[in-house]
Design a protein around this motif. Structure first.
Motif, short mmCIF file in Angstrom:
data_model
loop_
_atom_site.label_atom_id
_atom_site.label_comp_id
_atom_site.label_asym_id
_atom_site.label_seq_id
_atom_site.Cartn_x
_atom_site.Cartn_y
_atom_site.Cartn_z
N VAL A 155 18.52 9.36 24.73
CA VAL A 155 17.31 9.92 25.35
C VAL A 155 16.93 9.13 26.59
O VAL A 155 16.65 9.70 27.66
N GLU A 156 16.93 7.80 26.48
CA GLU A 156 16.52 6.97 27.62
C GLU A 156 17.50 7.07 28.78
O GLU A 156 17.11 6.91 29.94
N ALA A 157 18.78 7.36 28.48
CA ALA A 157 19.77 7.56 29.54
C ALA A 157 19.45 8.79 30.38
O ALA A 157 19.89 8.91 31.53
N LEU A 158 18.68 9.72 29.81
CA LEU A 158 18.25 10.91 30.54
C LEU A 158 17.02 10.65 31.40
O LEU A 158 16.54 11.53 32.10
N GLY A 159 16.48 9.41 31.31
CA GLY A 159 15.27 9.08 32.05
C GLY A 159 14.01 9.57 31.38
O GLY A 159 12.95 9.65 32.00
N LEU A 160 14.08 9.87 30.07
CA LEU A 160 12.94 10.39 29.33
C LEU A 160 12.43 9.37 28.33
O LEU A 160 13.18 8.49 27.88
N THR A 161 11.15 9.48 27.98
CA THR A 161 10.55 8.58 27.00
C THR A 161 10.98 8.98 25.59
O THR A 161 10.90 10.15 25.22
N TYR A 162 11.41 7.99 24.80
CA TYR A 162 11.88 8.25 23.44
C TYR A 162 10.74 8.06 22.43
O TYR A 162 9.88 7.19 22.59
N ALA A 163 10.77 8.85 21.38
CA ALA A 163 9.83 8.66 20.26
C ALA A 163 10.50 9.13 18.97
O ALA A 163 11.33 10.03 18.98
N TRP A 164 10.14 8.49 17.87
CA TRP A 164 10.59 8.88 16.53
C TRP A 164 9.36 9.18 15.70
O TRP A 164 8.38 8.41 15.71
N ARG A 165 9.38 10.29 14.96
CA ARG A 165 8.27 10.65 14.08
C ARG A 165 8.83 10.97 12.70
O ARG A 165 9.65 11.87 12.53
N THR A 166 8.37 10.21 11.71
CA THR A 166 8.82 10.40 10.34
C THR A 166 8.16 11.62 9.73
O THR A 166 6.94 11.80 9.82
#
Length: 253
Positions: free
Chosen positions: A103-114
């Motif tokens: 995701v970060e390689a795309l220049g976008l902010t990453y998030a994880w939601r359980t």
């Protein structure tokens, strides 16, 4: 004096090189996209709207939009205009990737939601997925990875607590997905990928923000330490946002 100063400023604006305006348009639109303010599918203002907004030629606007297309940030649709593109990711078939890095390689902010998490005795289906004995314990966890504000991938994972006992107390609630944590903690030495095309089930489709039945790419992966299973994960990607690449050389007879 004030009027002369105003006229001088107007003259400087009028003499602004097209190259400078091109970079400004490029930076402004890119900023809207990478910040998540304009999510995938958002329509970019029409060329004539941008021409009026920036006070420049249509050719300058068209050049900036063309650069954004080549960067993979927007897509042009005939007679409809330009839209923010969905992230496109390539993964090597024979590697274990960290989705956060993708995701970060795309220049976008990453998030994880359980979505759900439970430490429990292995059920019949769990034992089949991880080839476990009857009294084994696992952590079962599901959730979504996000790119910007959009769902990127759904994850359904089992972790063998015999192989990774520290996982029992790991909350996975600080934007650190299970895969990222495992790659940092566990020195796996063997892996297996199984790849399938499926129609999205209603529950997974709802989490990914797509229509039920949408074509999806599913990667099922198991990893080991020696002969001990570490984890089994089922990753579901919308089919138009991910592709797999295999590099190989001719076999030696």
């Amino acid at each position: 004096m004030a009027s002369r100063k105003g006229r001088a400023m107007d003259e400087r604006v009028e003499k602004t090189p097209d190259a400078t305006l091109h970079q400004r348009i490029l930076a402004d639109i890119e900023g809207h996209i990478l910040s998540g303010e304009w999510p995938p599918g958002h329509r970019i203002p029409f060329e004539h709207e941008l021409t009026r907004q920036y006070g420049c030629s249509r050719m300058t606007v068209s050049k900036a939009l063309g650069d954004l297309v080549r960067r993979g940030l927007i897509e042009r649709r005939r007679r409809s205009g330009s839209f923010v593109a969905h992230p496109q990711v390539q993964s090597a078939v024979l590697q274990v990737h960290d989705i956060r890095q993708e995701v970060e390689a795309l220049g976008l902010t990453y998030a994880w939601r359980t979505e759900s998490r439970a430490a429990r005795g292995a059920r019949s289906d769990d034992r089949k997925r991880l080839d476990l004995p009857a009294r084994a314990r696992v952590v079962a966890i599901t959730g979504c990875h996000y790119a910007g504000r959009q769902p990127f991938c759904h994850e359904d994972r089992l972790i063998n607590l015999t192989a990774v006992p520290d996982a029992e107390n790991q909350a996975f609630d600080d934007n650190v997905g299970p895969g990222t944590w495992l790659l940092q903690q566990v020195p796996w030495n063997a892996a297996e990928n199984r790849i399938r095309a499926v129609a999205a089930e209603p529950d997974v489709a709802a989490l990914l923000g797509i229509a039920p039945g949408t074509a999806c790419l599913v990667i099922e992966r198991r990893t080991w330490i020696s002969d001990l299973h570490v984890t089994q994960v089922r990753l579901t990607y919308p089919g138009d946002r991910h592709e797999l690449v295999a590099a190989f050389t001719p076999s030696q007879s």
